[in-house]
Write a protein that holds these residues in place. Structure first.
Motif, short mmCIF file in Angstrom:
data_model
loop_
_atom_site.label_atom_id
_atom_site.label_comp_id
_atom_site.label_asym_id
_atom_site.label_seq_id
_atom_site.Cartn_x
_atom_site.Cartn_y
_atom_site.Cartn_z
N GLY A 1 43.97 28.56 50.59
CA GLY A 1 44.84 29.59 50.03
C GLY A 1 45.01 29.41 48.54
N TRP A 2 44.24 30.18 47.79
CA TRP A 2 44.27 30.07 46.34
C TRP A 2 45.63 30.51 45.81
CZ3 TRP A 2 40.63 28.21 42.92
CH2 TRP A 2 40.87 28.43 41.57
N ASP A 3 46.23 29.69 44.99
CA ASP A 3 47.54 29.98 44.40
C ASP A 3 47.39 29.97 42.88
OD1 ASP A 3 50.14 30.16 43.56
OD2 ASP A 3 50.84 28.34 44.56
N TRP A 4 47.50 31.15 42.27
CA TRP A 4 47.29 31.24 40.83
C TRP A 4 48.27 30.38 40.05
CZ3 TRP A 4 42.97 33.35 39.03
CH2 TRP A 4 42.29 34.27 39.85
N ALA A 5 49.43 30.14 40.62
CA ALA A 5 50.44 29.33 39.94
C ALA A 5 50.11 27.85 39.93
CB ALA A 5 51.81 29.55 40.58
#
Length: 233
Positions: free
Chosen positions: A70-74
């Motif tokens: 789950g890519w999390d930009w933060a």
């Protein structure tokens, strides 16, 4: 295996067993580099190739794991300063460019702080913990590798170059934090002085960078003067 691939394994305790294991591992690799420096110098190309391969695998595993869980930009962007330093190390190992090492040396000084006082770091039994260890050991020891295998030394011009790029990095980190709600360069979740509000915390961070870079330059020049008294600087 479940623990190794757990995306949320919890964080290590500063001064705890995992932290001490990381420190011990760094000391072992540093000692091996120092004791084997003549062999490393004689086989520079081989060592560079191995380190490049290890760092490529580490970076691929890190960002591949983020993408798979789950890519999390933060959190997942390569904008923490240790990740920027790892990318600089990749470029240096691939090119041997002295200007890259100039910036890497000074940026990598922040990795000493994060290694000594690790914040939100996963345990040694987790893939993210191994990524942290591999990243930091290579970043921390890369200047010593360059020192041993080439005539590279920290210079005043390199210090000025690193400070300029540090200013650019701060702007990028602040903008990324505003867009993603991230904590790049620890400007939201403050590891020190948590009571200090923005923009004063950013100003203190910038001043700390100038002080850290200047101190690192001074110490490096002192070491060079002691180890290489006959060298024309």
């Amino acid at each position: 295996m479940d623990d190794f691939l757990d995306p949320d394994p919890g964080f290590i305790t500063i001064g705890g067993p995992d932290h001490l294991a990381y420190v011990a591992g760094l000391l072992v690799v540093a000692l091996a580099l120092f004791l084997g420096r003549r062999w490393v110098r004689a086989h520079t190309g081989l060592v560079r190739g191995v380190l490049l391969g290890v760092l490529v695998l580490q970076q691929g595993a890190l960002y591949g794991f983020y993408a798979a869980t789950g890519w999390d930009w933060a959190e997942s962007l390569p904008l923490h300063i240790s990740r920027v330093s790892a990318l600089l190390a990749l470029v240096y190992l691939a090119t041997g460019h002295r200007r890259v090492m100039d910036v890497l040396f000074f940026f990598g000084l922040w990795a000493w702080a994060s290694f000594a006082y690790p914040q939100n770091i996963q345990p040694v039994t987790n893939i993210l913990g191994w990524s942290f260890f591999t990243n930091h050991v290579i970043v921390l020891l890369m200047p010593a590798f360059a020192w041993i295998t080439t005539d590279w030394r920290p210079t005043a011009r390199g210090l000025a170059r690193a400070l300029a790029w540090f200013g650019v990095y701060l702007v990028v980190a602040v903008v990324a934090n505003a867009l993603t709600g991230g904590n790049y360069f620890y400007q939201r979740e403050k590891p020190v002085l948590p009571w200090l509000d923005q923009p004063w915390y950013l100003l203190v961070s910038a001043l700390a960078g100038v002080a850290l870079f200047s101190l690192g330059y001074g110490v490096a020049r002192l070491v060079a003067s002691r180890l290489e008294p006959a060298r024309d600087r």
